[in-house]
Design a protein around this motif. Sequence first.
Motif, PDB file in Angstrom:
ATOM      1  N   HIS A  88       0.838  -1.205   0.000  1.00  0.00           N
ATOM      2  CA  HIS A  88       0.000   0.000   0.000  1.00  0.00           C
ATOM      3  C   HIS A  88       0.874   1.257   0.000  1.00  0.00           C
ATOM      4  N   PRO A  89       1.554   1.537  -1.117  1.00  0.00           N
ATOM      5  CA  PRO A  89       2.435   2.717  -1.151  1.00  0.00           C
ATOM      6  C   PRO A  89       1.679   4.027  -0.974  1.00  0.00           C
ATOM      7  N   GLU A  90       0.394   4.017  -1.347  1.00  0.00           N
ATOM      8  CA  GLU A  90      -0.386   5.262  -1.236  1.00  0.00           C
ATOM      9  C   GLU A  90      -0.613   5.668   0.208  1.00  0.00           C
ATOM     10  N   SER A  91      -0.385   4.778   1.149  1.00  0.00           N
ATOM     11  CA  SER A  91      -0.568   5.141   2.553  1.00  0.00           C
ATOM     12  C   SER A  91       0.387   6.257   2.975  1.00  0.00           C
ATOM     13  N   ALA A  92       1.522   6.391   2.277  1.00  0.00           N
ATOM     14  CA  ALA A  92       2.468   7.466   2.586  1.00  0.00           C
ATOM     15  C   ALA A  92       1.881   8.841   2.276  1.00  0.00           C
ATOM     16  N   LEU A  93       0.822   8.862   1.468  1.00  0.00           N
ATOM     17  CA  LEU A  93       0.203  10.133   1.078  1.00  0.00           C
ATOM     18  C   LEU A  93      -0.805  10.628   2.105  1.00  0.00           C
ATOM     19  N   GLU A  94      -1.165   9.782   3.037  1.00  0.00           N
ATOM     20  CA  GLU A  94      -2.244  10.111   3.976  1.00  0.00           C
ATOM     21  C   GLU A  94      -1.695  10.836   5.186  1.00  0.00           C
ATOM     22  N   ARG A  95      -1.558  12.152   5.053  1.00  0.00           N
ATOM     23  CA  ARG A  95      -1.072  12.986   6.156  1.00  0.00           C
ATOM     24  C   ARG A  95      -2.089  14.066   6.455  1.00  0.00           C
ATOM     25  N   SER A  96      -2.440  14.183   7.704  1.00  0.00           N
ATOM     26  CA  SER A  96      -3.472  15.143   8.097  1.00  0.00           C
ATOM     27  C   SER A  96      -2.957  16.578   8.160  1.00  0.00           C
ATOM     28  N   ASP A  97      -1.639  16.737   8.217  1.00  0.00           N
ATOM     29  CA  ASP A  97      -1.076  18.079   8.390  1.00  0.00           C
ATOM     30  C   ASP A  97      -0.670  18.732   7.074  1.00  0.00           C
ATOM     31  N   GLN A  98      -1.070  18.164   5.945  1.00  0.00           N
ATOM     32  CA  GLN A  98      -0.644  18.711   4.659  1.00  0.00           C
ATOM     33  C   GLN A  98      -1.371  20.019   4.350  1.00  0.00           C
ATOM     34  N   ASN A  99      -0.633  20.959   3.770  1.00  0.00           N
ATOM     35  CA  ASN A  99      -1.266  22.183   3.298  1.00  0.00           C
ATOM     36  C   ASN A  99      -1.909  21.919   1.933  1.00  0.00           C
ATOM     37  N   ALA A 100      -2.540  22.953   1.374  1.00  0.00           N
ATOM     38  CA  ALA A 100      -3.275  22.768   0.115  1.00  0.00           C
ATOM     39  C   ALA A 100      -2.355  22.306  -1.009  1.00  0.00           C
TER      40      ALA A 100
END
Length: 530
Positions: A139-151
């Motif tokens: 599941h490489p896409e799990s690295a994209l799931e960050r709650s602190d990301q800006n727009a």
Amino acid sequence: MAVLLTAAFAEPASARESLPDLAAYVKARAADADGAVDAAVRGYDEALAAKPDSILVAIRAYREALSAGRYDLARRALSTLEAAGVAPNDGAVLRLADAVRERNYAAAEQAIGRIAQGPLEFIVPSLRAWIAFDRGERHPESALERSDQNALGARYAEEQRALLTIARGDGGRGVKMLQPLLAADSSNLDLRLTASAMLAEDGKEDAARTLLPGDGTVMRRLRERLPEKQPGASIAIAGILNELAARLDSDRLLPLNITLARAALLLDPESDRTRLVLADALSRSDASEIAQQMLGEVDADSAFAPAASQARVAVLQRAGKDARALEVAAELARSDGADLGTVRHYADLLMSAEHYTQAAEAYDRAIALAGDGASWALYLQKGGALEQAGRWDAALPLLRKAAAMAPDEPIVLNYLGYAQVERGENLAAAVDMLERASDLRPDDPSITDSLGWAYYQRGETRKALPLLQRAAEASPADATINEHLGDTLWRSGRHYEARYAWQAARVFADGADAERLAEKLALGLKRERN
């Protein structure tokens, strides 16, 4: 983003050490100042070999080596800076590219960790996702799931989520995920190229072509010969880096542009799109010879060959070689198979050089190439060239045709209306055109000036004056607007203020215009004295 990046990628303060007593370094600095990148690199290479721990030599060697594509020297210089703890943030981008190419995932994670400490932190989740993909994680896409990301980070994450979906074999779903992203940012060519190349590699040519719309030469050629590239970190990260390099438009960030594009080219050596981006950054940093060499690497059958040819002209212009730029543009426009964009670009250059008759001929050829698809802008440009050449009778029908094709286009209405006002022809209709143009674009100072001048020509100075004052406030360095304001002030009896406006116009005028303004300053308007 440019403001934040500027300070982060400035030369380290500790690099300002005393000048090393090295003849090679002095020669390199002289070559550097002259824009002779190859000579500068040779000097810095020799100087760094003589004094490998010199931070001052290393930082300059690093930058010049990247400009010249001397990766070996760039890596050596970067090692010196890293050992001293003063490596620039973008050095981690070069290290990342090397690590991805070598599939050294530990080194890649180390480089990403350094990137996370700087202003490019927003791409870190995307980078980590592609490293996870290359490592075979489920599941490489799990690295994209960050709650602190800006727009900005969230946007990149969504783009890479779609690309990861394509890379894992679900092209149909990936394309659906991309469609709203591309609709919101239709200019993102790098995302389109990455996705279409992955789809083509997977045999999904039709889906790949849907991501390359339009009638332009580049898109048409890409659809005819789809590039195929293996999905993975190399192509995806190259696309991310090149997109960043293409979007950063501050001259203060040119070193970063060059680093990003050089790293992208390491990861995707076949990318002519990256060569164009890199050549532009090199040219803007006064490395015009290296920029021309980079453009020379674009093959004649490449989808980007026409764009590379036009970029050669831009590089020459930027280097102050206008005559040569015009010669090259002429060669391209007259060559077999020259497309509409190439011919039109040549015509634009002729207009800039005030070769108006030749420009009209070139625009005429562009109209012929466009056929039934010729736009109102082409007719306006040809008519404008003829008008500037003193052939008003030939220009007027073309300008009227442009106005008929685009009756609500302020540029057309302004040009045709003003040209008639200047000649005292058809004043009522001309004023109507200019009033419509002003309604459509009320904040355009050139249109405001045209309308004010039209009122002046009809003797309506009270209506003209506030418009011309507003135009001059919005565009204080425009000689024509200030002269019009001066004439109107004089006609209104405000002679002192008129001379002030004429003086402002004279600062930016030359030739016959400057002489006319000098006479007005001395004598006022002749018609008032007769």
